[in-house]
Enzyme design. Sequence first.
Site, PDB file in Angstrom:
ATOM      1  N   GLY A  93      -9.639   8.416   2.641  1.00  0.00           N
ATOM      2  CA  GLY A  93      -8.860   9.128   1.638  1.00  0.00           C
ATOM      3  C   GLY A  93      -8.996  10.629   1.715  1.00  0.00           C
ATOM      4  O   GLY A  93      -8.155  11.344   1.190  1.00  0.00           O
ATOM      5  N   ASN A 141      -7.970   9.701  -9.326  1.00  0.00           N
ATOM      6  CA  ASN A 141      -6.819   9.991  -8.469  1.00  0.00           C
ATOM      7  C   ASN A 141      -5.806   8.872  -8.533  1.00  0.00           C
ATOM      8  O   ASN A 141      -6.140   7.710  -8.697  1.00  0.00           O
ATOM      9  CB  ASN A 141      -7.278  10.255  -7.025  1.00  0.00           C
ATOM     10  CG  ASN A 141      -7.252   9.002  -6.161  1.00  0.00           C
ATOM     11  OD1 ASN A 141      -6.215   8.605  -5.624  1.00  0.00           O
ATOM     12  ND2 ASN A 141      -8.412   8.340  -6.058  1.00  0.00           N
ATOM     13  N   ARG A 142      -4.535   9.273  -8.443  1.00  0.00           N
ATOM     14  CA  ARG A 142      -3.458   8.295  -8.270  1.00  0.00           C
ATOM     15  C   ARG A 142      -2.532   8.815  -7.164  1.00  0.00           C
ATOM     16  O   ARG A 142      -1.328   8.986  -7.361  1.00  0.00           O
ATOM     17  CB  ARG A 142      -2.705   8.040  -9.577  1.00  0.00           C
ATOM     18  CG  ARG A 142      -2.235   9.265 -10.340  1.00  0.00           C
ATOM     19  CD  ARG A 142      -1.274   8.910 -11.474  1.00  0.00           C
ATOM     20  NE  ARG A 142      -0.831  10.068 -12.204  1.00  0.00           N
ATOM     21  CZ  ARG A 142      -1.428  10.598 -13.276  1.00  0.00           C
ATOM     22  NH1 ARG A 142      -2.530  10.025 -13.752  1.00  0.00           N
ATOM     23  NH2 ARG A 142      -0.942  11.658 -13.886  1.00  0.00           N
ATOM     24  N   PHE A 145      -1.233   6.567  -1.682  1.00  0.00           N
ATOM     25  CA  PHE A 145      -1.032   6.477  -0.226  1.00  0.00           C
ATOM     26  C   PHE A 145      -0.020   7.505   0.272  1.00  0.00           C
ATOM     27  O   PHE A 145       0.964   7.141   0.934  1.00  0.00           O
ATOM     28  CB  PHE A 145      -0.570   5.078   0.198  1.00  0.00           C
ATOM     29  CG  PHE A 145      -1.617   3.996   0.129  1.00  0.00           C
ATOM     30  CD1 PHE A 145      -2.944   4.279  -0.123  1.00  0.00           C
ATOM     31  CD2 PHE A 145      -1.272   2.659   0.333  1.00  0.00           C
ATOM     32  CE1 PHE A 145      -3.899   3.281  -0.176  1.00  0.00           C
ATOM     33  CE2 PHE A 145      -2.207   1.648   0.279  1.00  0.00           C
ATOM     34  CZ  PHE A 145      -3.524   1.953   0.021  1.00  0.00           C
ATOM     35  N   SER A 205      -6.695  -0.344  -3.241  1.00  0.00           N
ATOM     36  CA  SER A 205      -6.298   0.880  -3.938  1.00  0.00           C
ATOM     37  C   SER A 205      -5.572   0.475  -5.215  1.00  0.00           C
ATOM     38  O   SER A 205      -4.721  -0.404  -5.200  1.00  0.00           O
ATOM     39  CB  SER A 205      -5.358   1.711  -3.062  1.00  0.00           C
ATOM     40  OG  SER A 205      -4.725   2.678  -3.877  1.00  0.00           O
ATOM     41  N   ASN A 207      -3.493   2.278  -6.788  1.00  0.00           N
ATOM     42  CA  ASN A 207      -2.315   3.130  -6.989  1.00  0.00           C
ATOM     43  C   ASN A 207      -1.066   2.676  -6.255  1.00  0.00           C
ATOM     44  O   ASN A 207      -0.068   3.379  -6.234  1.00  0.00           O
ATOM     45  CB  ASN A 207      -2.659   4.570  -6.591  1.00  0.00           C
ATOM     46  CG  ASN A 207      -3.833   5.102  -7.406  1.00  0.00           C
ATOM     47  OD1 ASN A 207      -3.850   4.976  -8.621  1.00  0.00           O
ATOM     48  ND2 ASN A 207      -4.831   5.644  -6.721  1.00  0.00           N
ATOM     49  N   THR A 208      -1.133   1.516  -5.619  1.00  0.00           N
ATOM     50  CA  THR A 208       0.057   0.920  -5.005  1.00  0.00           C
ATOM     51  C   THR A 208       0.298  -0.397  -5.724  1.00  0.00           C
ATOM     52  O   THR A 208      -0.527  -1.312  -5.617  1.00  0.00           O
ATOM     53  CB  THR A 208      -0.160   0.690  -3.488  1.00  0.00           C
ATOM     54  OG1 THR A 208      -0.328   1.963  -2.863  1.00  0.00           O
ATOM     55  CG2 THR A 208       1.012  -0.030  -2.856  1.00  0.00           C
ATOM     56  N   LYS A 247     -11.631  -3.781   2.610  1.00  0.00           N
ATOM     57  CA  LYS A 247     -12.157  -2.936   1.528  1.00  0.00           C
ATOM     58  C   LYS A 247     -11.749  -3.517   0.184  1.00  0.00           C
ATOM     59  O   LYS A 247     -10.554  -3.726  -0.071  1.00  0.00           O
ATOM     60  CB  LYS A 247     -11.631  -1.510   1.673  1.00  0.00           C
ATOM     61  CG  LYS A 247     -12.215  -0.556   0.618  1.00  0.00           C
ATOM     62  CD  LYS A 247     -12.026   0.890   1.022  1.00  0.00           C
ATOM     63  CE  LYS A 247     -12.582   1.849  -0.012  1.00  0.00           C
ATOM     64  NZ  LYS A 247     -12.427   3.246   0.380  1.00  0.00           N
ATOM     65  N   ASN A 276     -13.790   0.393  -3.503  1.00  0.00           N
ATOM     66  CA  ASN A 276     -12.778   1.411  -3.761  1.00  0.00           C
ATOM     67  C   ASN A 276     -13.018   1.996  -5.160  1.00  0.00           C
ATOM     68  O   ASN A 276     -14.048   1.720  -5.785  1.00  0.00           O
ATOM     69  CB  ASN A 276     -11.388   0.777  -3.658  1.00  0.00           C
ATOM     70  CG  ASN A 276     -10.364   1.740  -3.102  1.00  0.00           C
ATOM     71  OD1 ASN A 276     -10.255   2.881  -3.569  1.00  0.00           O
ATOM     72  ND2 ASN A 276      -9.613   1.307  -2.113  1.00  0.00           N
TER      73      ASN A 276
HETATM   74  C1  LIG Z   1      -8.762  11.610  -3.919  1.00  0.00           C
HETATM   75  C2  LIG Z   1      -9.183  10.282  -3.369  1.00  0.00           C
HETATM   76  C3  LIG Z   1      -8.351   9.620  -2.486  1.00  0.00           C
HETATM   77  C4  LIG Z   1      -8.733   8.375  -1.976  1.00  0.00           C
HETATM   78  N1  LIG Z   1      -7.915   7.755  -1.070  1.00  0.00           N
HETATM   79  C5  LIG Z   1      -8.305   6.575  -0.515  1.00  0.00           C
HETATM   80  C6  LIG Z   1      -7.504   5.950   0.474  1.00  0.00           C
HETATM   81  O1  LIG Z   1      -6.463   6.462   0.901  1.00  0.00           O
HETATM   82  N2  LIG Z   1      -7.942   4.756   0.960  1.00  0.00           N
HETATM   83  C7  LIG Z   1      -9.105   4.167   0.548  1.00  0.00           C
HETATM   84  O2  LIG Z   1      -9.453   3.088   1.033  1.00  0.00           O
HETATM   85  N3  LIG Z   1      -9.888   4.757  -0.379  1.00  0.00           N
HETATM   86  C8  LIG Z   1      -9.518   5.936  -0.908  1.00  0.00           C
HETATM   87  N4  LIG Z   1     -10.327   6.544  -1.835  1.00  0.00           N
HETATM   88  C9  LIG Z   1     -11.549   5.858  -2.287  1.00  0.00           C
HETATM   89  C10 LIG Z   1     -12.784   6.315  -1.523  1.00  0.00           C
HETATM   90  O3  LIG Z   1     -12.707   5.988  -0.159  1.00  0.00           O
HETATM   91  C11 LIG Z   1     -14.062   5.649  -2.112  1.00  0.00           C
HETATM   92  O4  LIG Z   1     -13.956   4.260  -1.942  1.00  0.00           O
HETATM   93  C12 LIG Z   1     -14.237   5.959  -3.591  1.00  0.00           C
HETATM   94  O5  LIG Z   1     -13.874   7.288  -3.871  1.00  0.00           O
HETATM   95  C13 LIG Z   1     -15.675   5.734  -4.059  1.00  0.00           C
HETATM   96  O6  LIG Z   1     -16.573   6.580  -3.388  1.00  0.00           O
HETATM   97  P1  LIG Z   1     -17.153   7.960  -4.033  1.00  0.00           P
HETATM   98  O7  LIG Z   1     -17.615   7.616  -5.402  1.00  0.00           O
HETATM   99  O8  LIG Z   1     -18.223   8.394  -3.098  1.00  0.00           O
HETATM  100  O9  LIG Z   1     -15.994   8.903  -4.065  1.00  0.00           O
HETATM  101  C14 LIG Z   1      -9.963   7.783  -2.358  1.00  0.00           C
HETATM  102  C15 LIG Z   1     -10.793   8.478  -3.255  1.00  0.00           C
HETATM  103  C16 LIG Z   1     -10.432   9.707  -3.759  1.00  0.00           C
HETATM  104  C17 LIG Z   1     -11.351  10.423  -4.702  1.00  0.00           C
END
Ligand SMILES: Cc1cc2nc3c(=O)[nH]c(=O)nc-3n(C[C@H](O)[C@H](O)[C@H](O)COP(=O)(O)O)c2cc1C
Length: 392
Positions: A93, A141-142, A145, A205, A207-208, A247, A276
């Site tokens: 992400g 976040n939303r 993708f 995710s 958000n989809t 995931k 996630n």
């Molecule tokens: C802004 C943002 C965008 C993200 N986009 C994705 C993504 O595209 N695909 C995905 O599998 N996880 C995405 N994540 C989730 C992260 O990979 C992770 O699983 C989640 O943030 C928990 O870890 P953290 O607490 O260390 O941030 C996103 C997280 C954030 C904050």
Amino acid sequence: MHAAIRPPAGTCGTGANRTDGRTQTALYTLIRPLLFSLDPERAHDLMLGALRRSYRIPGTAALIRSAYARRTPSLPVRTMGLQLRNPLGLAAGLDKNADCIGPLADFGFGFLELGTVTPRAQPGNPRKRLFRLPAHEAIINRMGFNSVGLAAFIANLTHARRPCPLGINIGKNRETPGQYAVDDYLLGLRAVYPFADYVTVNISSPNTPGLRALQERDTLAILLGALKTEQHILARVHARYVPLAVKIAPDLDDGEIGAIAHLLLEHDMDAVVATNTTVARPHIEETPLSRENGGLSGWPLRFMATHVIRELHRGVAGRIPIIGVGGISDADDAWEKILAGADLLQIYTALIYRGPGVVRDIVTGIRKRMATLGVETFAQARMAHAHHPAAD
Ligand SMILES: Cc1cc2nc3c(=O)[nH]c(=O)nc-3n(C[C@H](O)[C@H](O)[C@H](O)COP(=O)(O)O)c2cc1C
């Protein structure tokens, strides 16, 4: 679906004032107030853009490497058939389009997970779609993708230096109806396979619309069956076996986690990424921003994610590597995930709040704990902890 898992008493307080600067480097301490004065997505784009551009100036890469990667101690691990210099990776992400690989690897990560990439380019949700909750070191976040699509993603990868193993996280387009989701994942797998050290199937995710329904038993069985068959075909075609991970979300009850663990074993999956972001709002109910739709990451997610890892570990009985992610911001958090069953770790939100020095701090802290226990692997650390819980 359960609500938040409560943190063990006395371990975390309310989470307020988490930003104590313990692990921020001097440089990041200077940059952070500037970045945090900007809209979060603009700050993100600005930072990645600046890193990319600075790498065109001779000497910058060497400078970043000596400030971060070279100061990150070596803690080699071998899992999924991959040799990693340390077990801490960047979560998916942050580099969605595979266009900042060199600088991010030079922060000292053992591996990077790129994406999520969708088959066709799509803009994601309308802005504003990214929110900081600094008192809790959290993000909502939303994004939905936002992706340049497979063709541009692969063009970026083709030109990139590959300083460490790269996972590639694949998703489906928003417009693809649920019954054709498998086709999107198959397209993704075929396209990224030759470029990936492992591939993560993102079905979590929030958000989809409809994506998380793919975690339901019958739907997941069909998806995993199709992807495994394709993986075996691709392994023959490319004469290289690329591990396949799934995931999952933190918003699953123990029964659902158990069912997923069973399916992962049945389909011989190579790894599972847990977790996630969450749609729950643990520990931040009083914050006005908590009403924003989207996935919550960072410190408030920590205990939910650890709980899922523990349940998964029980379910897969050590037979499938677990990549633990969710709310890790220091070595204590990382150690908690390791003891719960994680074989590798990832961070995202802590990098935003604490800066690149957090990678070195976490790896150094894990190494120290392993040395104190006299163990060489995380599995040994778990055994030692089970026998002498106070020893670590
Ligand atoms: C802004 C943002 C965008 C993200 N986009 C994705 C993504 O595209 N695909 C995905 O599998 N996880 C995405 N994540 C989730 C992260 O990979 C992770 O699983 C989640 O943030 C928990 O870890 P953290 O607490 O260390 O941030 C996103 C997280 C954030 C904050």
